[in-house]
Scaffold this motif. Structure first.
Motif, short mmCIF file in Angstrom:
data_model
loop_
_atom_site.label_atom_id
_atom_site.label_comp_id
_atom_site.label_asym_id
_atom_site.label_seq_id
_atom_site.Cartn_x
_atom_site.Cartn_y
_atom_site.Cartn_z
N VAL A 7 3.35 12.30 0.49
CA VAL A 7 2.65 11.26 1.24
C VAL A 7 1.60 10.55 0.40
O VAL A 7 1.48 9.33 0.42
CB VAL A 7 1.98 11.89 2.49
N GLU A 12 2.32 0.70 -0.58
CA GLU A 12 2.74 -0.26 0.43
C GLU A 12 3.91 -1.10 -0.10
O GLU A 12 3.84 -1.67 -1.18
CB GLU A 12 1.58 -1.19 0.80
N SER A 24 1.29 -3.91 11.19
CA SER A 24 1.81 -2.64 10.69
C SER A 24 2.04 -2.74 9.19
O SER A 24 2.29 -3.82 8.66
CB SER A 24 3.14 -2.28 11.38
N ARG A 25 1.97 -1.59 8.55
CA ARG A 25 2.22 -1.52 7.11
C ARG A 25 3.26 -0.43 6.86
O ARG A 25 3.17 0.66 7.43
CB ARG A 25 0.93 -1.20 6.34
N HIS A 26 4.23 -0.73 6.00
CA HIS A 26 5.27 0.24 5.65
C HIS A 26 5.05 0.66 4.20
O HIS A 26 5.19 -0.16 3.28
CB HIS A 26 6.65 -0.37 5.82
N GLY A 28 5.83 3.61 1.04
CA GLY A 28 6.89 4.51 0.60
C GLY A 28 7.00 4.53 -0.90
O GLY A 28 6.05 4.23 -1.62
N GLU A 260 15.51 7.71 8.77
CA GLU A 260 14.13 7.95 8.33
C GLU A 260 13.75 7.10 7.13
O GLU A 260 13.02 7.53 6.24
CB GLU A 260 13.90 9.44 8.04
N MET A 277 10.97 4.78 3.06
CA MET A 277 9.79 4.40 3.82
C MET A 277 9.17 5.66 4.41
O MET A 277 9.85 6.43 5.09
CB MET A 277 10.14 3.41 4.92
N ILE A 278 7.90 5.85 4.17
CA ILE A 278 7.27 7.10 4.56
C ILE A 278 7.17 7.27 6.07
O ILE A 278 7.16 8.40 6.59
CB ILE A 278 5.89 7.22 3.90
N ASP A 279 7.12 6.15 6.82
CA ASP A 279 7.02 6.26 8.28
C ASP A 279 8.39 6.38 8.94
O ASP A 279 8.49 6.51 10.16
CB ASP A 279 6.26 5.07 8.87
N GLY A 280 9.46 6.33 8.14
CA GLY A 280 10.80 6.49 8.68
C GLY A 280 11.37 5.26 9.36
O GLY A 280 12.50 5.30 9.85
N ASN A 281 10.62 4.16 9.39
CA ASN A 281 11.09 2.94 10.04
C ASN A 281 11.88 2.09 9.05
O ASN A 281 11.35 1.71 8.01
CB ASN A 281 9.90 2.14 10.59
#
Length: 330
Positions: A7, A12, A24-26, A28, A260, A277-281
């Motif tokens: 993490v 970004e 929102s920010r993605h 990864g 994910e 992408m760390i948020d899985g989106n």
């Protein structure tokens, strides 16, 4: 202590803007390989293990081919697909199973409704139940079952990590990634999924995406055939209006999303990207991956603009565009 994605070393990659406000920010990690397979750009920690999820399907499909399975055209594309469960997808999967005397009852993936909204509405209207063949991984599972039949391996329990098919698959994955698979998990469809670095995933998909059907080596001939089948049948690998199909149709890439927030993409010239992408989106996956390929010289700005229009990255308010999903990776 359980294995986790790194993490703290993510960066970004994209933002979602609404009315000028970053909503929102993605974040990864991503790695870009040149046509020769060398790293030309990296973002975040590309050596931390990730679960590639369905981005691993090309490796699983190639494992079936190297174990003797012979598929062509849309059936070959379905073997590496995360399809949307349309009647067209289902017809091909059922034909694959019937060709070796099996039915959808032999599938060990879970039952599901299709993700295609029109097909889903039709099934609800006709009170049709969920089915294994509608599950997005059923093409991969059909190919696995066909491989078992071809080798006289047991079809029951074909998802067990110790089954001959899965042992062969793991060995091929280790060969192509250049990494030992020390992390084994259960994917959403029930098949084994292995932890590997983004660099290893990119390395493996680069080898598949740049393979030639005229290679003196059978594995690479099979890989070349797989890539051609996907590029010629983009509807098969996902479905109408879905990102993988759109980016394949627009740019001619070899593309495969994974759950994910994972994405791999290989340009026609061999430039390759793998991202997580760390948020899985996954909503920014396709445009981020394609943009990173463009920055490496694989596509022009005009081609990326065409893709942006096809992906429809608008953020809506009252049904009208008020913002945008925008790539920020630098």
């Amino acid at each position: 202590m359980s294995e986790t994605f790194a993490v703290t070393e993510a960066v970004e990659l994209a933002v979602v803007e609404r009315s000028g406000f970053v909503e929102s920010r993605h974040a990864g990690s991503a790695v870009v390989l040149s046509p020769d397979g060398e790293i030309v750009a990296s973002y975040g920690n590309i050596d931390a293990p990730v679960l590639p999820r369905s981005s691993m399907k090309p490796l699983q499909s190639l494992a079936c081919a190297t174990a003797g399975l012979e598929l062509t055209g849309e059936a070959l594309a379905l073997s590496t697909a995360s399809h949307s469960g349309t009647d067209r997808h289902v017809a091909v999967v059922r034909s694959m199973l019937q060709s070796v005397g099996l039915t959808e009852d032999d599938l060990e993936c879970p039952v599901a409704y299709p993700s295609d909204t029109d097909t889903y509405a039709h099934m609800l209207r006709d009170a049709l139940p969920q089915a294994r063949v509608r599950m997005n991984c059923s093409g991969k599972h059909a190919a696995m079952l066909m491989t078992c039949v071809a080798n006289e391996w047991p079809t029951a329990g074909y998802l067990d990590p110790q089954h001959p098919l899965q042992v062969h698959t793991r060995e091929l994955i280790e060969r192509l990634t250049g990494e030992k698979m020390t992390i084994t998990a259960v994917d959403g469809c029930g098949a084994p999924v292995y932890g590997m670095s983004l660099h290893g995933l990119a390395r493996a998909l680069h080898r598949i995406g740049t393979a030639s059907e005229r290679s003196p080596f059978a594995m690479y001939r099979s890989a070349g055939a797989l890539v051609r089948a996907v590029r010629e049948n983009p509807w098969a690998i996902s479905g109408p209006g879905r990102d993988d199909a759109i980016v394949i149709e627009t740019l001619g890439v070899f593309s495969k999303v994974g759950a994910e927030g994972v994405q791999i993409m290989v340009a026609p010239n061999g430039t390759t990207v793998a991202l997580k992408m760390i948020d899985g989106n996954p909503r920014a996956n396709a445009i981020v991956a394609a943009t990173l390929l463009a920055r490496a010289g694989a596509f022009t700005d005009a081609q990326i603009a065409e893709l942006e229009a096809a992906l429809n990255l608008d953020v809506l308010g009252a049904g009208h565009p008020v913002g945008r999903i925008r790539v920020t990776a630098v």
